[in-house]
Design a protein around this motif. Structure first.
Motif, PDB file in Angstrom:
ATOM      1  N   ASN A 487       0.829  -1.216   0.000  1.00 31.29           N
ATOM      2  CA  ASN A 487       0.000   0.000   0.000  1.00 31.29           C
ATOM      3  C   ASN A 487       0.857   1.258   0.000  1.00 31.29           C
ATOM      4  O   ASN A 487       0.470   2.291   0.538  1.00 31.29           O
ATOM      5  N   ASN A 488       2.027   1.146  -0.580  1.00 30.13           N
ATOM      6  CA  ASN A 488       2.908   2.312  -0.690  1.00 30.13           C
ATOM      7  C   ASN A 488       2.356   3.303  -1.692  1.00 30.13           C
ATOM      8  O   ASN A 488       1.498   2.976  -2.524  1.00 30.13           O
ATOM      9  N   LEU A 537      15.587   3.515  -7.159  1.00 30.49           N
ATOM     10  CA  LEU A 537      14.452   2.724  -7.612  1.00 30.49           C
ATOM     11  C   LEU A 537      13.172   3.327  -7.046  1.00 30.49           C
ATOM     12  O   LEU A 537      13.083   3.598  -5.844  1.00 30.49           O
ATOM     13  N   HIS A 538      12.189   3.544  -7.923  1.00 32.27           N
ATOM     14  CA  HIS A 538      10.906   4.085  -7.515  1.00 32.27           C
ATOM     15  C   HIS A 538       9.809   3.066  -7.797  1.00 32.27           C
ATOM     16  O   HIS A 538       9.877   2.299  -8.761  1.00 32.27           O
ATOM     17  N   ALA A 539       8.795   3.076  -6.947  1.00 30.69           N
ATOM     18  CA  ALA A 539       7.629   2.226  -7.159  1.00 30.69           C
ATOM     19  C   ALA A 539       6.701   2.912  -8.146  1.00 30.69           C
ATOM     20  O   ALA A 539       6.322   4.059  -7.966  1.00 30.69           O
ATOM     21  N   VAL A 540       6.372   2.208  -9.229  1.00 30.87           N
ATOM     22  CA  VAL A 540       5.465   2.764 -10.232  1.00 30.87           C
ATOM     23  C   VAL A 540       4.026   2.652  -9.755  1.00 30.87           C
ATOM     24  O   VAL A 540       3.194   3.489 -10.076  1.00 30.87           O
ATOM     25  N   ARG A 541       3.733   1.634  -8.977  1.00 31.90           N
ATOM     26  CA  ARG A 541       2.371   1.413  -8.522  1.00 31.90           C
ATOM     27  C   ARG A 541       2.392   1.107  -7.026  1.00 31.90           C
ATOM     28  O   ARG A 541       3.447   0.947  -6.421  1.00 31.90           O
ATOM     29  N   SER A 542       1.220   1.023  -6.463  1.00 31.64           N
ATOM     30  CA  SER A 542       1.079   0.604  -5.085  1.00 31.64           C
ATOM     31  C   SER A 542       1.022  -0.917  -5.042  1.00 31.64           C
ATOM     32  O   SER A 542       0.255  -1.539  -5.781  1.00 31.64           O
ATOM     33  N   PHE A 543       1.847  -1.542  -4.205  1.00 30.47           N
ATOM     34  CA  PHE A 543       1.932  -2.991  -4.157  1.00 30.47           C
ATOM     35  C   PHE A 543       0.895  -3.564  -3.190  1.00 30.47           C
ATOM     36  O   PHE A 543       0.516  -2.923  -2.201  1.00 30.47           O
ATOM     37  N   ASP A 544       0.479  -4.766  -3.505  1.00 29.47           N
ATOM     38  CA  ASP A 544      -0.457  -5.502  -2.672  1.00 29.47           C
ATOM     39  C   ASP A 544       0.171  -6.837  -2.323  1.00 29.47           C
ATOM     40  O   ASP A 544       0.434  -7.660  -3.200  1.00 29.47           O
ATOM     41  N   TYR A 545       0.459  -7.021  -1.045  1.00 29.06           N
ATOM     42  CA  TYR A 545       1.128  -8.249  -0.600  1.00 29.06           C
ATOM     43  C   TYR A 545       0.324  -9.487  -0.956  1.00 29.06           C
ATOM     44  O   TYR A 545       0.888 -10.546  -1.227  1.00 29.06           O
TER      45      TYR A 545
END
Length: 1501
Positions: A487-488, A537-545
């Motif tokens: 949820n970043n 490194l950047h997160a392109v999307r919000s991750f879902d575990y």
């Protein structure tokens, strides 16, 4: 380049003359005439340098920019050669009067040329310079002769000349006149004297050996004082210029009484020698003149006559003694000989002239002068042997042996010096360079003359070796691991990869790329992006575990060399779970349309199992550990809920006083932070009979408050269910007719019935929440009329069997009683070990913080075995693996019974970051069965390490001091504090602070980079000795820090530093011990050290000097002082990195990029291969290998030109459909047989912003209205709703921003720029309108950006009627009623049609069967009972969540009816055949019994 071994003399005819404004002009050269101006060119070829000589002649005082000559034409050089060779003029120490225009190849005047200032009386006047060309080196000598222009008139030193002459002076007496000075030379100089007409004197002119002219007056008529006591004459000096210039002096003559004899020198010429640099007063010679007169007329005085220039300052003469001595500085190099006119004069005014010749003896008083004519720095490290580095010109103005010079350099250097032409030396390479070993050289050239004693001079050249790209970037680690919480925020920085390249400048400039890999079939670029400059490194999307737990990607570091070199590193990004999901209750199912009630008999004892609440949580780890609590209950003293298993049991004996209707509210809560929960209501009926239950629960069965929308869906569902029911009925009747005909023989036979065994049902989802298996078995025999039904379940349960249409009694049977236990049961089933233990998942991830206590519980693994008894007993065993050569048992252990994993030791993140262990679950069967599960144990870092300062190095025996010149400006970089922290993540993020300083107003420390810079101008008042204390602090919780002292010397020279730092210097007899600090780099990959600092010390055996070289990314000065050193120290600057890595091999693949929406046919990339064969064998054709891309031939995407190797796009690409093309290109020659080679080409499609955002919520429709309701009590920041949108583009093209475009009241609402949340920005009041309309624009971050618009309706009200009054135009839609009526009519028509059709078919079939069965109808056979079918919610709409089955069993000899009511959970159907002599077989209600082929039963109406 080839060089000729002979010299060539070439004459270029060129002449120039003065015309008008003295501009040069070319004339043809003739041998018979004198030349006004010539150009002579000598082309001399030596071993390594082409040389030539040109001579030009020009007049003085030419304007700036005037043409001197065409150098390119005269030297035979091309203009391209002049530009490519960087042609330039080298003048040594003289003024540069000329300028070379390389674009035109001409030589022009750049400064005013004054011949008299340049050369004085020397003729011809000229100046010399050299033209240097590089690669290859050429040296051309140019001489420019300066013509004199008549710009000076003759000038007398005095305005008056006075003589006192006796009237008795004899005829012929001579009187020397002062000479005039004319700075011009030749014809423009002094040419003639003219004396005004008189009777007594005539003028006679003379010339000195140096060409100077002077005049004498000769007495031709006796003087008569009585007639003319005074005479006034005028002397005119004239030059020969055009126009002619002149100067005048007045001669005043006083006539005296008789003086008969003039003085006479005893020698006409006096000769003497004197050493140059003789001291003042040194005796040279003595003059002697005699006068025959007596008395005062015989007294002679001596003086110099007509001294030139500054001779009066060099020599002096005794007026009465005639002694000549040195009065000033004598320089042999200026004048080698002096000729001086001397005059002897008596008191009567009579004179005599003599000459003194003084010769100067040269001494060796001038050291050689070294001029660097050309110097190439830097030089490429791959330069061949013999490359010319510099051209040196050496001059010694002394004469003969004193002026003979030899040059030398240090023999240990890879260079040699060679004489190329007179006074010119070439410095050339003697060995190959290795920049990584020695990035620079200090070349000291020594020039020594042959005088006694010899004099010498030195010149040091600082040669830098330029870099060749022979080192690929290197990462500090082979792989990296990092963690990011789910949820970043999109765009968040995750990690920084850092590589270093030991090359320099552009070759060491690193760009970071992501390799095009796939993650679950999706390109990695849709998950992660990388900053090409910083490696962040950047997160392109919000991750879902819950969707993805780990990302594996490959980062490439590529330098900027040509060709570029690169290296890869693997990065593992582990997604960490957050408690973002609440538990989900699977059982009991909560509905509003029906009631599920658990029945408890009043005879239930303490611990009676009422039911079990079953819930799951999709989170992992402790976030999924569930606990169950009883929140509310009708009677809290009667029930309790198991904390861990959710089982609801009685806590006391049930009595008759307990209410029938019990309602429990159970809260299911997870173990996350913060915890989440779900609530479920459980209805319990405390009764012994079903009618008692019905009487209490009637208020739940009849719900009159149906919603209009629910009615619509129920009617629609009824229509569908009716259709399916009738269809099934038709199929059943048809099948039964066929089977009835086929089974007539078997029906009347005496064959035994084969018993039916329904399968076992287990928890196939692996959630672990259903721990029991329900088995149903039925056994039937041919010799018994009893039916044995066994209902197996692990808990106590009652089943009510009733037939509401029956007149018989209702029987209740307890499920704990197994009816198969009757004595006549012929079959018992025992378990065999045919099922291995099964883990719910194949891999588990667990986390533990470092520095844990040994023995702490880490994780629990659980497996289940569907066998029973000993076969289902599970033991847990740790597989024998090792970690870095150490057994896994030394790190963790597992409890054999419970599966709990314990830590054996305390873990250290800096030593080990991850443990992968394998746990085996083995049952107790024979033979035992087992299965394995992998547990990944992630060690989490704690801030247990303080920062370590790498530079400056702190020692007690020596001092490292940074030197700052007093001319340093604001922002001057003094030094950089370099520190690392072996922790990871934010625990390793360092900040730098200035704790103490001698002068806080002078220095500051960069918070992030540790750079110490000046914050004001350094001045003379600042103390030399400055001491700074810097604190380096990390960013962890309970931060740690380190302190370093930095010594700064504010001085311009090293002696000034030593005077202040004397307390650090000791023994003077110790040798120089150079100090070598090591190379420090960012080995942990934290990204905190972006530069590598190298320190090297160079010393020689013949010198006590220590040269310290600081290598870093910026120019820096470092003084390293060793208290035991007696030598001096030099400060060097260098930007080079001295380390170099071995060469990296080239890869046989190419990568290129093309932007989507390209034009078909566009050229993408060009491949080029070479073939060392010849002719046809070397003719290369390019072909595409026949490969597939997503099932489509590659030729439909890309084509290649077979001749040129140019790749063309066949179609326009769409990034959203395809992101990468990988193709193979073959290069094939034209030989026989042809040979070929392949290369891989990766074409990466780059995204364009060609898709606008799509709004998912709120949904925009024209037929209905979605309005968000806001209470009037809403406070500031109240969340109204959230606009949800997506963009199918990628990267920053998909980064969305939300803006409020229009609003009914802009002062009431705002939209979150990044998240789209609509919140109130002030308190809602009663004055705010109920009906609010917002227009939100969703815009992406592309270039150009695209946007979408959504309207959001908001109702500001506290009650729904208030909303309806405002939204009447939206809530009462006539079309809705029309649609509802249409669907109801349609459903009624469909059901009616199917019903009539089914009725016709059934009647037809029954009539047919009735006719066929007339004989059987009157027989004595028993009546075959009719079994109505089951009705269920087959559409899964969720409206009918319970299945009620009613079955009636009748016999021919009894009027009793047994009614069975089957509960809506695991259902059993009892089928009783009264005509059968066997037992009763019970089938599962999910299976249709009519589908069996061997069933002897038939339906009967």
């Amino acid at each position: 380049m080839r060089y000729k071994e002979h010299s060539c003399l070439v004459y270029y005819p060129l002449a120039m003359a003065l015309e008008g404004s003295l501009q040069p002009k070319c004339l043809r050269w003739r041998l018979c005439c004198g030349l006004r101006w010539q150009i002579l060119i000598f082309l001399l070829y030596f071993s390594h340098i082409a040389s030539g000589q040109i001579r030009y002649s020009i007049p003085e005082e030419m304007k700036k920019g005037s043409l001197i000559g065409n150098v390119a034409q005269d030297l035979g050089l091309d203009l391209k050669r002049l530009r490519a060779g960087r042609a330039r003029i080298v003048t040594g120490e003289s003024i540069q009067y000329t300028e070379l225009k390389t674009d035109k190849g001409i030589l022009v005047v750049s400064e005013r040329i004054d011949r008299e200032q340049l050369c004085g009386d020397v003729t011809p006047c000229s100046f010399n310079f050299e033209i240097i060309l590089e690669t290859p080196m050429e040296l051309h000598h140019v001489t420019v002769e300066i013509w004199d222009v008549n710009d000076h008139a003759p000038i007398f030193p005095n305005n008056h000349i006075k003589f006192e002459i006796s009237e008795s002076a004899t005829l012929g007496s001579r009187f020397v006149l002062e000479s005039a000075e004319d700075h011009d030379v030749g014809v423009n100089g002094l040419q003639n004297y003219v004396l005004t007409t008189n009777d007594n004197f005539i003028l006679k002119q003379h010339a000195n050996p140096d060409g100077r002219r002077f005049a004498e007056m000769i007495l031709q008529k006796p003087l008569d004082r009585e007639e003319h006591p005074r005479l006034s004459l005028k002397l005119i000096a004239e030059d020969g210029g055009n126009p002619q210039r002149s100067g005048t002096v007045n001669i005043e003559i006083t006539v005296l009484d008789v003086n008969d004899n003039a003085p006479v020198f005893n020698q006409s010429v006096y000769r003497a020698t004197v050493m140059e640099n003789a001291q003042k007063g040194t005796f040279i010679t003595t003059l002697n003149a005699s006068d025959a007169d007596s008395g005062s007329n015989g007294l002679v005085t001596y003086s110099f006559s007509n001294l030139k220039g500054n001779l009066a300052d060099i020599f002096e003469i005794g007026r009465t003694t005639g002694k000549i001595s040195v009065a000033g500085q004598i320089d042999f190099e200026k004048d080698k000989k002096y000729e001086i006119r001397v005059e002897a004069k008596d008191q009567g005014g009579l004179t005599d002239l003599g000459k003194v010749v003084i010769e100067i003896v040269d001494i060796n008083d001038n050291a050689p002068v070294i001029n660097v004519m050309s110097f190439s720095s830097p030089v490429s490290e791959d330069s061949p042997l013999g490359t010319t580095i510099a051209i040196i010109n050496v001059k010694d103005v002394d004469s003969e042996r004193n002026g003979q010079v030899t040059c030398s350099i240090d023999m240990n250097l890879p260079f040699k010096i060679k004489l190329s032409m007179t006074n010119y030396y070439n410095l050339i390479t003697d060995l190959t360079f290795d920049r990584e070993t020695t990035p620079e050289y200090n070349i000291t050239i020594t020039a020594t003359d042959s005088g006694s004693p010899p004099l010498s001079s030195t010149r040091t050249l600082h040669l830098r070796i330029s870099d060749v790209n022979d080192n690929a970037p290197l990462f500090h680690q082979g792989s990296y691991s990092t963690y990011v919480t789910e949820n970043n925020s999109p765009g968040m920085s995750i990690f920084t990869v850092s590589a270093r390249d030991s090359d320099w400048n552009q070759n060491a400039r690193i760009s970071y790329l992501l390799e095009d890999t796939q993650i679950s079939g999706t390109p990695v670029s849709t998950y992660i992006s990388i900053n090409s400059e910083t490696g962040v490194l950047h997160a392109v999307r919000s991750f879902d575990y819950e969707q993805i737990k780990e990302l594996k990607l490959v980062a490439k570091a590529q330098d900027g060399g040509s060709p570029p070199l690169s290296s890869n590193v693997s990065v593992n990004i582990f997604i960490q779970d957050q408690n973002d999901n609440a538990p989900q209750v699977l059982y009991p199912v909560q509905t509003s349309s029906s009631l599920v009630a658990e029945m408890v008999p009043r005879s239930a004892d303490v611990g009676y199992l009422v039911t079990k609440v079953v819930a799951v949580d999709v989170d992992s780890g402790q976030n999924a550990w569930l606990s169950y609590k009883l929140q509310k209950a009708t009677d809290r003293a009667l029930f309790e809920v198991g904390l861990q298993n959710g089982e609801i049991r009685t806590v006391r004996q049930v009595t008759d006083k307990d209410a029938v209707k019990q309602r429990l509210t159970v809260v299911v809560e997870d173990n996350g932070q913060p915890s989440r929960s779900a609530t479920v209501n459980v209805n319990v009926a405390v009764a012994d009979s079903f009618p008692e239950v019905l009487s209490e629960f009637t208020d739940f069965t009849h719900d009159k408050d149906y919603n209009d929308n629910l009615t619509f869906y129920l009617v629609l569902a009824l229509a569908v269910v009716s259709f399916l029911f009738i269809t099934c009925l038709v199929v059943i009747i048809s099948v039964k007719i066929y089977r009835w005909r086929q089974s007539r023989v078997l029906y009347h036979s005496n064959l035994p019935v084969i018993p039916y065994y329904p399968p076992r049902y287990a928890d196939t989802l692996g959630t672990g929440t259903l721990q029991h298996v329900y088995n149903y078995e039925v056994c039937r025999t041919t010799d018994s009329r009893k039916s044995d039904c066994k209902f197996v379940r692990p808990c106590s349960q009652n089943v009510l069997i009733m037939d509401p249409s029956s007149t018989g009694t209702m029987q209740r049977m307890q499920s704990e009683q197994n009816i198969l236990d009757e004595p006549d049961s012929p079959l018992e089933v025992s378990d065999v070990n045919d099922n291995a233990p099964v883990f719910p998942r194949g891999v588990y991830n667990s986390y533990i913080a470092e520095n844990n206590s040994p023995g702490v519980s880490i994780f629990t693994v659980r497996a289940k075995d569907t066998d029973s008894n000993q076969n289902s007993r599970i033991y847990y065993i740790l597989e024998d693996t090792d970690v870095n050569g150490t057994p896994m048992a030394a790190y963790v252990s597992v409890n054999a019974e419970s599966g709990v994993i314990h830590a054996v030791r305390s873990f250290d993140y800096e030593q080990i970051q991850e443990l992968t262990l394998v746990v085996m679950a083995q049952d107790g069967g024979s033979p035992p069965l087992s299965s394995n599960v992998t547990v990944k144990l992630m060690i989490q870092d704690q801030n247990d390490n303080a920062p370590q300062v790498l530079y400056p190095v702190q020692t007690s025996s020596s001092l490292v001091s940074e030197m700052v010149p007093r001319s340093a400006e604001v922002g001057y970089l003094v030094t950089k504090v370099v520190a690392v922290d072996v922790d990871s993540g934010q625990n390793a993020w360092l900040s730098y602070k200035l704790q103490k300083a001698t002068d806080r107003a002078l220095f500051e420390v960069g918070l992030q980079n540790g750079e110490i810079r000046t914050i004001r101008q350094v001045n003379d008042k600042d103390a030399v000795k400055q001491r700074l204390t810097v604190v380096v602090e990390d960013n962890g919780q309970h931060s740690r820090s380190a302190t370093v002292n930095v010594n700064v010397a504010v001085a311009d020279s090293f002696p000034e530093v030593l005077s202040e730092f004397t307390d650090f210097t000791h023994d003077k007899d110790l040798p120089v011990i150079p100090y070598y600090p090591p190379r420090y780099a960012d080995t942990l990959g934290t990204g905190t050290l972006q530069h590598v600092y190298n320190y090297e010390v160079c010393s020689t055996t013949d010198s006590r000097k220590s040269d310290c070289k600081f290598v870093g990314p910026c120019s820096q000065n470092v003084l390293i002082m060793d208290p035991g050193s007696t030598g001096t120290m030099q400060r060097m600057q260098s930007e080079n990195n001295i380390l170099d890595e071995p060469d990296s091999p080239l890869e046989r693949s190419y990568s290129t990029y093309v932007t989507e929406n390209n034009t078909p046919g566009m050229s993408i990339f060009t491949l080029s291969a070479r073939d060392s064969d010849w002719n046809q064998n070397a003719r290369i054709s390019y072909l595409l290998e026949d490969t597939q891309i997503s099932g489509t031939p590659v030729s439909t995407y890309i084509s290649i030109n077979s001749e040129t190797g140019v790749l063309h796009a066949v179609r326009s690409f769409d990034y959203e459909h395809i992101k990468q093309l990988t193709l193979m290109v073959k290069a094939q020659d034209g030989g026989s047989p042809p040979l070929s080679s392949n290369v891989s080409v990766n074409i990466f499609i780059q995204d364009q912003n060609d898709n606008a955002p799509q709004v998912l919520y709120p949904v925009q429709t024209s037929s209905s209205l979605v309005a968000e309701m806001v209470p009037r009590s809403a406070d500031v920041g109240y969340l109204v709703t959230k606009v949800v949108a997506v963009d199918v583009d990628s990267g920053q093209n998909a980064w969305l921003s939300y803006k409020l475009q229009k609003a009914t009241d802009r002062a009431l609402f705002e939209v979150g720029l990044q998240n789209g949340e609509i919140r109130t920005i002030r308190q809602v009041t009663d004055k705010d309108a109920v009906k609010q309309r917002l227009t939100v624009v969703v815009e992406d971050n592309g270039q150009p950006s695209r946007s979408a618009t959504v309207n959001v309706n908001v109702a500001v009200a506290d009650s729904f009627p208030e909303v309806l009054s405002e939204f009447t135009d939206f809530t009462h839609d006539k079309e809705y009623n029309d649609n509802l009526t249409f669907y109801l009519v349609l459903a009624l028509a469909v059901v009616s049609f199917l019903f009539i059709t089914c009725l016709v078919v059934i009647i037809s079939v029954k009539i047919y069967r009735w006719r066929q069965s007339r004989v059987l109808y009157h027989s004595n056979l028993p009546v075959i009972p009719y079994y109505p079918p089951r009705y269920a919610d087959t559409l899964g709409t969720g409206t009918l969540q319970h299945v009620y089955n009613y079955e009636v069993c009748r016999t021919t000899d009894s009027r009793k009816s047994d009614c069975k009511f089957v509960r809506p959970c695991s259902q059993n159907v009892l089928i009783m055949d009264p005509s059968s002599t066997g037992t009763m077989q019970r089938m599962q209600s999910e299976q249709n019994i009519l589908d069996e082929l061997d069933s002897p039963l038939e339906d009967l109406v």
